[in-house]
Design a protein around this motif. Structure first.
Motif, PDB file in Angstrom:
ATOM      1  N   THR A 221      -9.273  -1.236   5.463  1.00 30.40           N
ATOM      2  CA  THR A 221      -8.240  -2.210   5.118  1.00 30.40           C
ATOM      3  C   THR A 221      -7.257  -2.391   6.261  1.00 30.40           C
ATOM      4  O   THR A 221      -6.901  -3.522   6.631  1.00 30.40           O
TER       5      THR A 221
ATOM      6  N   ILE B  31       0.836  -1.198   0.000  1.00 30.09           N
ATOM      7  CA  ILE B  31       0.000   0.000   0.000  1.00 30.09           C
ATOM      8  C   ILE B  31       0.872   1.249   0.000  1.00 30.09           C
ATOM      9  O   ILE B  31       0.617   2.210  -0.746  1.00 30.09           O
TER      10      ILE B  31
ATOM     11  N   VAL C 260      -0.159   7.667   7.738  1.00 25.77           N
ATOM     12  CA  VAL C 260      -0.424   8.598   6.641  1.00 25.77           C
ATOM     13  C   VAL C 260       0.557   9.773   6.694  1.00 25.77           C
ATOM     14  O   VAL C 260       1.092  10.202   5.670  1.00 25.77           O
TER      15      VAL C 260
ATOM     16  N   GLY D 221      -9.013   2.873   3.169  1.00 26.39           N
ATOM     17  CA  GLY D 221      -7.750   2.673   3.863  1.00 26.39           C
ATOM     18  C   GLY D 221      -7.953   2.304   5.321  1.00 26.39           C
ATOM     19  O   GLY D 221      -7.314   1.374   5.826  1.00 26.39           O
TER      20      GLY D 221
END
Length: 212
Positions: A143, A97, A159, A140
């Motif tokens: 997940t 990711i 992030v 996100g």
């Protein structure tokens, strides 16, 4: 009757013109920076007078709004291709990711700037244009939750870490890989702090000490 068509040719031409205007705006943004585009230059590129642009966009901010939606829709589609399916191990999934977002971001600095920086005075995306960004964020969070990251603060730190590496890459080594090479290490440091297991559990040594 020979048949009829449901095509709305006027709407199709209008949409094609809007797309041409947006493509011209993107070309300018990549040449002079997102904040440097002008209606005059966009109009000249598409072969129309600047006032004619208002037949398609209410203002320069409306062009930015459409570009913002363009950006997040492109990433949403990119994610659907690149992250389906995800690796089953949490560390492998999180590394992938991170890599997908990092590479997508540094590939187009102007697009990344519009997606994630507030560099345009007075610009706020409309709810419609912001919707793809919200969907990406929600996906996100969902997940990461499935991967065992259930604390939203941990997700926010991840992030921020990823955004910082991207910013450093674009600012200090554009076109290079100085910070790209740190991505997996930084991701593992974050995963270690969050207690995400390694792919291979560390086993205690089974060797016996030699007797004297």
């Amino acid at each position: 009757m020979l048949g009829s068509s449901n095509r709305n040719r006027i709407a199709e031409r209008r949409e094609a013109t809007r797309r041409e205007i947006l493509d011209a705006a993107w070309r300018q943004a990549r040449e002079v920076g997102v904040a440097g585009i002008t209606l005059r230059d966009i109009a000249r590129t598409v072969g129309m007078q600047p006032p004619s642009l208002y037949s398609h966009f209410d203002s320069k901010l409306a062009i930015y709004d459409a570009m913002y939606a363009d950006s997040w829709l492109a990433y949403e589609e990119h994610v659907s291709r690149e992250l389906d399916p995800l690796p089953t191990h949490p560390r492998d999934a999180i590394r992938l990711i991170a890599r997908v977002f990092f590479d997508f971001s540094v590939a187009d600095p102007a697009r990344y700037q519009l997606m994630n920086h507030r560099t345009i005075p007075g610009f706020e995306p409309t709810a419609e244009s912001y919707a793809p960004a919200v969907r990406v964020l929600e996906r996100g969070v969902e997940t990461f939750g499935a991967l065992g990251v259930t604390d939203r603060a941990d997700f926010d730190i991840w992030v921020s870490l990823l955004g910082g590496l991207i910013d450093q890459q674009l600012a200090n080594d554009p076109g290079g890989d100085r910070f790209s090479r740190l991505l997996e290490r930084a991701t593992d440091m974050w995963a270690d702090a969050g207690g995400i297991p390694h792919r291979t559990a560390r086993r205690a040594s089974t060797k016996r000490r030699a007797r004297p």
